[in-house]
Structure formats: C-alpha cells, structure tokens
Scaffold this motif. Structure first.
Motif, PDB file in Angstrom:
ATOM      1  N   THR A 193       0.851  -1.189   0.000  1.00 19.21           N
ATOM      2  CA  THR A 193       0.000   0.000   0.000  1.00 19.21           C
ATOM      3  C   THR A 193       0.885   1.236   0.000  1.00 19.21           C
ATOM      4  N   PRO A 194       0.709   2.156  -0.954  1.00 24.41           N
ATOM      5  CA  PRO A 194       1.517   3.378  -0.968  1.00 24.41           C
ATOM      6  C   PRO A 194       1.265   4.215   0.275  1.00 24.41           C
ATOM      7  N   ASP A 195       2.262   4.988   0.689  1.00 30.42           N
ATOM      8  CA  ASP A 195       2.088   5.859   1.853  1.00 30.42           C
ATOM      9  C   ASP A 195       1.603   7.248   1.461  1.00 30.42           C
ATOM     10  N   ALA A 196       1.377   7.463   0.159  1.00 32.06           N
ATOM     11  CA  ALA A 196       0.827   8.733  -0.332  1.00 32.06           C
ATOM     12  C   ALA A 196       0.172   8.475  -1.682  1.00 32.06           C
ATOM     13  N   TYR A 197      -0.714   9.365  -2.080  1.00 31.14           N
ATOM     14  CA  TYR A 197      -1.408   9.212  -3.357  1.00 31.14           C
ATOM     15  C   TYR A 197      -0.803  10.157  -4.388  1.00 31.14           C
ATOM     16  N   ASN A 198       0.375   9.761  -4.882  1.00 32.32           N
ATOM     17  CA  ASN A 198       1.022  10.504  -5.959  1.00 32.32           C
ATOM     18  C   ASN A 198       1.903   9.542  -6.744  1.00 32.32           C
ATOM     19  N   ASP A 199       2.357   9.986  -7.886  1.00 33.48           N
ATOM     20  CA  ASP A 199       3.095   9.091  -8.773  1.00 33.48           C
ATOM     21  C   ASP A 199       4.392   8.596  -8.144  1.00 33.48           C
ATOM     22  N   GLU A 200       5.086   9.472  -7.433  1.00 36.00           N
ATOM     23  CA  GLU A 200       6.350   9.067  -6.815  1.00 36.00           C
ATOM     24  C   GLU A 200       6.135   7.938  -5.811  1.00 36.00           C
ATOM     25  N   ALA A 201       5.094   8.057  -4.992  1.00 33.47           N
ATOM     26  CA  ALA A 201       4.819   7.034  -3.987  1.00 33.47           C
ATOM     27  C   ALA A 201       4.419   5.717  -4.637  1.00 33.47           C
ATOM     28  N   TYR A 202       3.633   5.777  -5.696  1.00 35.53           N
ATOM     29  CA  TYR A 202       3.232   4.553  -6.387  1.00 35.53           C
ATOM     30  C   TYR A 202       4.421   3.895  -7.081  1.00 35.53           C
ATOM     31  N   HIS A 203       5.311   4.699  -7.645  1.00 35.77           N
ATOM     32  CA  HIS A 203       6.509   4.137  -8.284  1.00 35.77           C
ATOM     33  C   HIS A 203       7.388   3.451  -7.242  1.00 35.77           C
ATOM     34  N   ARG A 204       7.583   4.112  -6.118  1.00 32.96           N
ATOM     35  CA  ARG A 204       8.429   3.543  -5.062  1.00 32.96           C
ATOM     36  C   ARG A 204       7.814   2.259  -4.511  1.00 32.96           C
ATOM     37  N   THR A 205       6.534   2.306  -4.222  1.00 33.79           N
ATOM     38  CA  THR A 205       5.867   1.175  -3.563  1.00 33.79           C
ATOM     39  C   THR A 205       5.772  -0.037  -4.471  1.00 33.79           C
ATOM     40  N   TYR A 206       5.369   0.164  -5.711  1.00 40.29           N
ATOM     41  CA  TYR A 206       5.099  -0.969  -6.587  1.00 40.29           C
ATOM     42  C   TYR A 206       6.268  -1.302  -7.517  1.00 40.29           C
ATOM     43  N   VAL A 207       6.785  -0.317  -8.231  1.00 39.45           N
ATOM     44  CA  VAL A 207       7.801  -0.608  -9.242  1.00 39.45           C
ATOM     45  C   VAL A 207       9.142  -0.929  -8.593  1.00 39.45           C
ATOM     46  N   ARG A 208       9.615  -0.054  -7.710  1.00 36.88           N
ATOM     47  CA  ARG A 208      10.916  -0.307  -7.092  1.00 36.88           C
ATOM     48  C   ARG A 208      10.889  -1.562  -6.230  1.00 36.88           C
ATOM     49  N   SER A 209       9.811  -1.772  -5.506  1.00 37.14           N
ATOM     50  CA  SER A 209       9.714  -2.983  -4.683  1.00 37.14           C
ATOM     51  C   SER A 209       9.715  -4.238  -5.543  1.00 37.14           C
ATOM     52  N   MET A 210       9.002  -4.193  -6.660  1.00 35.07           N
ATOM     53  CA  MET A 210       8.969  -5.367  -7.531  1.00 35.07           C
ATOM     54  C   MET A 210      10.325  -5.610  -8.177  1.00 35.07           C
ATOM     55  N   GLU A 211      11.024  -4.552  -8.546  1.00 34.98           N
ATOM     56  CA  GLU A 211      12.370  -4.717  -9.101  1.00 34.98           C
ATOM     57  C   GLU A 211      13.273  -5.436  -8.105  1.00 34.98           C
ATOM     58  N   VAL A 212      13.205  -5.015  -6.847  1.00 31.71           N
ATOM     59  CA  VAL A 212      14.017  -5.640  -5.797  1.00 31.71           C
ATOM     60  C   VAL A 212      13.615  -7.094  -5.610  1.00 31.71           C
ATOM     61  N   LEU A 213      12.336  -7.336  -5.488  1.00 32.74           N
ATOM     62  CA  LEU A 213      11.868  -8.694  -5.214  1.00 32.74           C
ATOM     63  C   LEU A 213      12.229  -9.649  -6.340  1.00 32.74           C
ATOM     64  N   VAL A 214      12.064  -9.212  -7.569  1.00 29.11           N
ATOM     65  CA  VAL A 214      12.396 -10.072  -8.712  1.00 29.11           C
ATOM     66  C   VAL A 214      13.874 -10.436  -8.691  1.00 29.11           C
ATOM     67  N   ARG A 215      14.726  -9.457  -8.430  1.00 25.26           N
ATOM     68  CA  ARG A 215      16.168  -9.756  -8.394  1.00 25.26           C
ATOM     69  C   ARG A 215      16.488 -10.766  -7.291  1.00 25.26           C
ATOM     70  N   VAL A 216      15.916 -10.550  -6.114  1.00 26.72           N
ATOM     71  CA  VAL A 216      16.211 -11.432  -4.982  1.00 26.72           C
ATOM     72  C   VAL A 216      15.693 -12.839  -5.241  1.00 26.72           C
ATOM     73  N   LEU A 217      14.478 -12.961  -5.725  1.00 26.18           N
ATOM     74  CA  LEU A 217      13.897 -14.289  -5.949  1.00 26.18           C
ATOM     75  C   LEU A 217      14.578 -15.029  -7.093  1.00 26.18           C
ATOM     76  N   ARG A 218      14.994 -14.313  -8.111  1.00 28.40           N
ATOM     77  CA  ARG A 218      15.691 -14.975  -9.225  1.00 28.40           C
ATOM     78  C   ARG A 218      17.056 -15.492  -8.796  1.00 28.40           C
ATOM     79  N   ALA A 219      17.621 -14.862  -7.779  1.00 30.55           N
ATOM     80  CA  ALA A 219      18.935 -15.307  -7.287  1.00 30.55           C
ATOM     81  C   ALA A 219      18.823 -16.395  -6.227  1.00 30.55           C
TER      82      ALA A 219
END
Length: 293
Positions: A80-106
């Motif tokens: 869940t984003p901590d704010a309703y703006n594009d930066e918060a949605y990018h951080r919450t969903y896109v950056r988190s998914m980038e991290v998770l994908v890298r970790v799980l693939r390794a």
C-alpha cells in the motif's frame, strides 16, 4: 468459500510482503498446521501470535534478501503506498517489484507461486464495456500505470507469478461509499457509470484459494464480485437499506476519472472459487449489520 485443502506436502512457508488489512485477513485463512506464515511490513504493528512479523523496507534489497535466506514456497505481495502521488506509487510498486524479482531470481530455489495484488485501475475503459483478463490495459492515471509496470516486471521475470486485479474493495473499515450516502452525496442516473466491488473477506478468500489451488494458475485473474452495477443503483439501494428518506441523495455529476466498465470474473469462478458475497447487496448488508444498521 471452503478453501481447497488438498496438500502436496505439509507446512509450506508463506511470506507476506506487506501486512495491512488484506494480509491480516489472509493470514487468518491459512491453517497453521499447513502454513508457516511470516510477514514483512515497513511499519511495526501488532499481529496474531502465530504470525512472525518483521519490519522491513521492501525497496531495500539487502533487507529483503535477509528475509529470503531460507527458501519460501509462496510469496504474496499486498503493498500500500504511503501517499497518493506518482512518486509514492513508483516507489511502492515498481521499485519494490524490481528488488523482489532480483532477490527471488537469485534464490537457490524459487517459490512455487508468487501472487501480486493489483487493481482494475489498469483498465482505462469509460464506455461501460465488459473487461476481462484479455482486455486492453490503457490506464489513464498514474496509479494504473505504475501497477501495470509492476505487473509486467513480475510476469516477464520467469518466476511463477500470478497477478490478481481487485476491483473496489469494501468492508469493515472501508465504508467510504456508505459515508457518501449518509452525507447525501448521490449521483446522476445518466450517463450510467458502472462500479465494480469486492468485499475484503472475498479478497482474502481469493488469495487463500489461489495459494491452495492445485492446478496451474493463469498469469492474471480479475477478482471482482458477480454483479457490476450502475453507481446510482448501488447508492439508492444503500440509502433505502439505511432508512434514509426519499430525496436524501443529491443528484450530481459523477467523477468519471476512474472510468466506467463492467468487470467479468469468469476465469476466477472456473478455478472453483465461490464468493461469500456474490453481489454488493449481500456484502453491504453484512457491513451495515456490523455497523448496527
């Protein structure tokens, strides 16, 4: 809904990334005899004693990797984003998914299932047309665009990912529409604007069902109840159920920023899921009863 409890082996390790309302409801549906549930959240919070909850920033790769040192069988992402703006949605969903994908693939052994909770905001239709998992996704707002970006990161990763697109979630603590009706905020009958709903208990039920489902999952499921309805119909029904006088609701234009579409749940039903609250009537009746009328 009675979850499919057929097991291939006992005590799967299930990691919940994000532990808000839906995560908490889901954890209560996973029997401790069959699932060892752990969760991470960016904020410390109380949780049931049978769940191990740790504070973790999902965008911090070192922290996330530390929680995945041991192999997990199922990962469920309910952020869940901590704010309703594009930066918060990018951080919450896109950056988190980038991290998770890298970790799980390794990981030495990837999970057998990764579920990502998304939203029907990825659809941009405004003409009341039906949409399903194969419909074009052309979101008009930043929320839908960032969710769609995160979906693609998971589905293109080679991991056994499954995206679950929830429609408008309501239930105890999610009573915005009831508040609008109580305040007299109605809507116009024309042009028709459709609303799609799912009770929070069914959100958790869908996730528990898909975790325990023994067949192959599709890449995407649209999770919404069985009755898209005009918003004016839902509000007028609620007003009547609440005993409000005729004419209480003001006729006013509807904000169509979120579009107007009718969401189909056929693919989800074909997996065997059965809704606790198949339409808004059953669901909101239960919410109103919990509020004392």
């Amino acid at each position: 809904m009675k979850p499919n409890t057929t097991r291939t082996h006992a005590r799967d390790k299930c990691l919940l990334i994000g532990f808000g309302d839906i995560g908490g409801r889901l954890a209560r549906l996973l029997p401790p005899a069959h699932y060892q549930v752990t969760a991470i959240s960016r904020r410390a919070k109380a949780c049931p004693g049978y769940i191990e909850l740790s504070q973790c920033d999902a965008t911090n790769e070192a922290q996330v990797a530390s929680f995945l040192k041991e192999c997990v069988d199922v990962v469920v992402i309910t952020l869940t984003p901590d704010a309703y703006n594009d930066e918060a949605y990018h951080r919450t969903y896109v950056r988190s998914m980038e991290v998770l994908v890298r970790v799980l693939r390794a990981a030495e052994r990837p999970p057998r299932r990764v579920l990502f909770v998304s939203s029907t905001s990825v659809y941009g239709q405004r003409d009341g047309s039906w949409v399903d998992e194969a419909s074009p996704t052309e979101p008009a707002g930043y929320a839908g665009r960032r969710l769609l970006e995160a979906e693609s990161l998971l589905l293109d990763s080679g991991l056994p990912g499954c995206v679950v697109r929830f429609s408008g979630i309501y239930g105890p603590g999610r009573e915005r529409l009831i508040g609008q009706v109580r305040a007299g905020e109605g809507c116009a009958r024309e042009p028709v604007v459709y609303t799609n709903r799912i009770h929070a208990d069914d959100c958790a039920g869908v996730l528990a069902h898909l975790i325990q489902y023994q067949g192959a999952l599709a890449p995407v499921y649209l999770a919404t109840d069985c009755m898209p309805a005009p918003l004016w119909e839902v509000k007028r029904w609620l007003a009547a159920e609440m005993g409000l006088p005729e004419g209480h609701l003001r006729e006013e234009p509807v904000n169509t920023r979120r579009g107007s579409k009718r969401c189909a749940n056929r693919m989800l039903l074909e997996t065997g899921y059965r809704f606790l609250y198949p339409t808004f009537r059953e669901g909101y009746s239960a919410v109103l009863e919990s509020l004392g009328g």
